[in-house]
Design a protein around this motif. Structure first.
Motif, PDB file in Angstrom:
ATOM      1  N   PRO A  70       6.746   6.565  -8.435  1.00  0.00           N
ATOM      2  CA  PRO A  70       6.211   5.266  -7.997  1.00  0.00           C
ATOM      3  C   PRO A  70       6.904   4.101  -8.708  1.00  0.00           C
ATOM      4  O   PRO A  70       7.469   4.259  -9.786  1.00  0.00           O
ATOM      5  N   ASP A 120      -1.988   4.915  -8.354  1.00  0.00           N
ATOM      6  CA  ASP A 120      -1.913   4.591  -6.947  1.00  0.00           C
ATOM      7  C   ASP A 120      -3.231   3.943  -6.503  1.00  0.00           C
ATOM      8  O   ASP A 120      -4.295   4.341  -6.980  1.00  0.00           O
ATOM      9  N   THR A 121      -3.157   2.964  -5.598  1.00  0.00           N
ATOM     10  CA  THR A 121      -4.392   2.299  -5.163  1.00  0.00           C
ATOM     11  C   THR A 121      -5.375   3.289  -4.554  1.00  0.00           C
ATOM     12  O   THR A 121      -6.579   3.239  -4.802  1.00  0.00           O
ATOM     13  N   ASP A 179      -1.321  11.736 -10.995  1.00  0.00           N
ATOM     14  CA  ASP A 179      -0.864  10.435 -10.542  1.00  0.00           C
ATOM     15  C   ASP A 179      -0.533   9.521 -11.728  1.00  0.00           C
ATOM     16  O   ASP A 179       0.493   8.836 -11.738  1.00  0.00           O
ATOM     17  N   HIS A 210       3.098   7.901 -12.839  1.00  0.00           N
ATOM     18  CA  HIS A 210       3.289   6.463 -13.035  1.00  0.00           C
ATOM     19  C   HIS A 210       3.834   6.119 -14.424  1.00  0.00           C
ATOM     20  O   HIS A 210       4.475   5.097 -14.588  1.00  0.00           O
TER      21      HIS A 210
END
Lengths: 338, 285
Positions: free
Chosen positions: A163, A169-170, A200, A204
């Motif tokens: 990412p 992540d949203t 996630d 990131h």
């Protein structure tokens, strides 16, 4: 030993007092008119005068300093001009994200840097040594903000594997929210069993952590190499070799043990540098930490924020220095005598 | 001193990294001096050409064009002069303050020494980039203020080194002899002590030059240094941020320029230290 500890403690306090004078001068004395800055460009003279009283700028300078200092002790670090929230509260809220990033960068840097530096020292003058030295100069000389952007280009834009920015992540944030315990996403998601969020968060943190690692890695390798070179000619190593120990044992057991002190000192001090590097790294990766907050403060000329963070980093720097000195004195009794 | 310089010559031949660094630095200086001649579009330091914005690298624009249609190659070349000048002035200012204070502290000792060194302690309790940021934020963002801020953040390092050297020389026989002969204090200071302190401080300054270049670029990146449209490398990277994902060349080349310059200077500094540091010398014989 006790007198050394006391002397070192007193010295640290004196230095911190000096630091507070410096930040006071920077916030209150040098800016042409802090009251004007507080009320804005279009305020009337009456408003400026009122602000002058409100900020205590009508008092003599030593009274202003005393107020400023006691504010720091009471946790009143001023109010951000941009967010209108107390600076200290903001700082504490943003701190965990930065610490997670710094640790994610520094730990791998140390684990990789110490063996690499040892290897370079053991093979001093060889092609391996020259290559390592070149890589060190590269790591230390790289503009971190540029490195971050190049990594984004490569891994997000070209390879599409990682990412671009932020901590989560949203979608993950909405569907698998992380319960805040320590503020470290990796730790919190793991202990609450939230594996989707863990993976996630891990994805990131890779790029910003890599960016963060470059400088400490270079410093660790350089320092390990230098101190190892200093130790390698000692008589006790010749003795160890003469006794018939294997070279790897001589290097790790006898040489590295004696060289590790300065290396860890530099590593600890690099921690404070890393805190400043977050200013650059977090603004690129939209990482919601201290550096992001600071760079926003800088771009809006939010003085209370800039000075609060400056003071915080100085405190961290002085405390780390103190802890390192005390730890070294504890390990090596020769230090406290001198 | 002469003996050390000849050792340096020998090291240049033996240390390939140092040789590389020296030739790169020479290249940088030549580029900086002749920048307006070398840059194919030297007017692009300020002029915009919106009709040719964000074009990729080509034969007419080696490094492509930026978001305002300016030739990136020309701006990188022109930036060399800015970066080297800023670095040179900042180091110079820091030395100008740091050397006298250090030599006075070390030579006279006593309360002067104590006062000066405790002041350096305060400055040294900030990472230099942070102090430079805070000072240029207060002074107002501009390139001259950034230079000043860097110098203010850096002088204590030189004071500390010089103080150590001067203090060690204080009781050396030749200084004692001068004193016994009735040579005035200030004359001993300038004639006998100061000239013997320079080597370590010069090494440190050459090592710092690269870091100072990096700090300048970082300040500009944060908006605290050079202001648009100055072709400063850090600023070029900063202003490319909204476009770089679709135009890799506008971020890549200014960054490579910084990297090249810092690398060159650090290789020289690193090599100098290896060559002149007596602790490391015996190893490579």
């Amino acid at each position: 030993m006790i007198s050394y500890v006391v002397r070192r403690l007193v010295l640290s306090i004196v230095i911190l007092m000096g630091v507070s004078v410096l930040t006071f001068v920077l916030t209150r004395v040098i800016p042409s008119d802090p009251a004007m800055r507080w009320v804005g460009k279009h305020a009337s003279p009456e408003q400026v005068a009122a602000a002058r009283v409100e900020l205590g700028l009508d008092k003599p300078i030593h009274v202003q300093y005393a107020r400023y200092l006691s504010g720091f002790f009471r946790g009143d670090w001023g109010v951000s001009i941009r967010t209108h929230r107390p600076v200290l509260k903001d700082i504490l809220a943003y701190l965990p994200a930065s610490l997670e990033l710094i640790l994610a960068g520094m730990i791998p840097a140390l684990l990789l840097g110490i063996p690499l530096g040892t290897l370079a020292a053991a093979k001093a003058g060889s092609p391996i040594d020259h290559t390592t030295r070149f890589l060190v100069v590269l790591g230390v000389g790289m503009p971190v903000f540029w490195l971050g952007m190049i990594l984004q280009l490569l891994f997000f834009n070209v390879l599409h594997v990682l990412p671009l920015a932020e901590r989560l992540d949203t979608l993950v944030k909405l569907l698998h929210p992380i319960r805040t315990i320590t503020g470290f996403y990796l730790v919190d998601s793991l202990i609450t069993g939230n594996f989707t969020a863990f993976v996630d968060a891990l994805r990131h943190i890779v790029l910003p952590a890599l960016t963060m690692a470059a400088f400490p890695l270079g410093m660790t390798v350089r320092m390990t190499r230098a101190t190892m070179l200093g130790v390698l000619n000692e008589d006790y190593l010749r003795t160890a070799r003469a006794v018939g120990h294997r070279e790897s044992r001589v290097l790790i057991r006898y040489a590295l043990r004696n060289a590790i002190g300065p290396v860890l000192t530099v590593a600890a001090l690099t921690l404070a540098y890393a805190l400043v590097e977050t200013f650059l790294i977090e603004s690129i990766f939209a990482w919601p930490g201290l550096g992001y907050y600071a760079s926003k403060g800088i771009s809006t000329m939010d003085y209370p924020v800039i000075m609060g963070i400056t003071f915080l980093v100085a405190i961290v720097f002085v405390s780390v220095n103190l802890l390192v000195d005390l730890a070294l004195a504890f390990i090596d009794p020769r230090i406290s005598v001198n | 001193m002469l003996e050390r310089l000849s050792q340096l010559g020998r090291f240049l031949r033996r240390d390939p990294l140092m040789t590389m660094g020296v030739s790169w630095v020479l290249l940088l200086v030549v580029v900086a001096v002749f920048a307006p001649v070398i840059a194919p579009y030297s007017e692009d330091a300020v002029e915009c050409h919106v009709e040719r914005k964000l074009e990729g690298p080509s034969l007419t624009h080696f490094f492509g064009t930026d978001e305002l249609g300016r030739d990136v190659f020309s701006r990188v070349i022109l930036g060399t002069r800015i970066s080297l000048t800023v670095g040179f002035i900042a180091v110079g200012l820091a030395l100008l303050v740091g050397i006298p204070l250090g030599v006075v502290a070390g030579f006279f000792g006593g309360w002067i020494d104590e006062a000066i060194m405790r002041t350096t302690d305060i400055f040294l309790s900030f990472p230099p980039l942070l102090l430079a940021m805070a000072i240029s934020a207060v002074l107002g963002p501009s390139l001259p203020n950034a230079m000043l801020a860097i110098a203010i953040a850096w002088w204590p390092w030189y004071t500390r080194i010089l103080r150590g050297e001067a203090n060690a020389l204080r009781h050396r026989p030749f200084v004692e002899a001068a004193r016994a002969l009735g040579v005035p204090q200030w004359r001993i200071l300038f004639k006998h002590v100061l000239p013997n302190c320079f080597v370590p401080v010069i090494i440190q300054a050459s090592i710092d030059f690269g870091s100072i270049l990096l700090v300048t670029a970082s300040l500009s990146f944060l908006g605290l240094g050079a202001q648009p449209p100055i072709p400063e490398w850090g600023l070029m990277i900063s202003s490319s941020r909204s476009y770089f994902l679709n135009a890799w060349w506008i971020v890549t080349f200014p960054g490579l320029a910084i990297l090249f310059a810092v690398l060159a200077l650090n290789l020289v500094g690193d090599g100098l230290r290896e060559a002149l540091d007596p602790k490391l010398r015996h190893i490579k014989k």
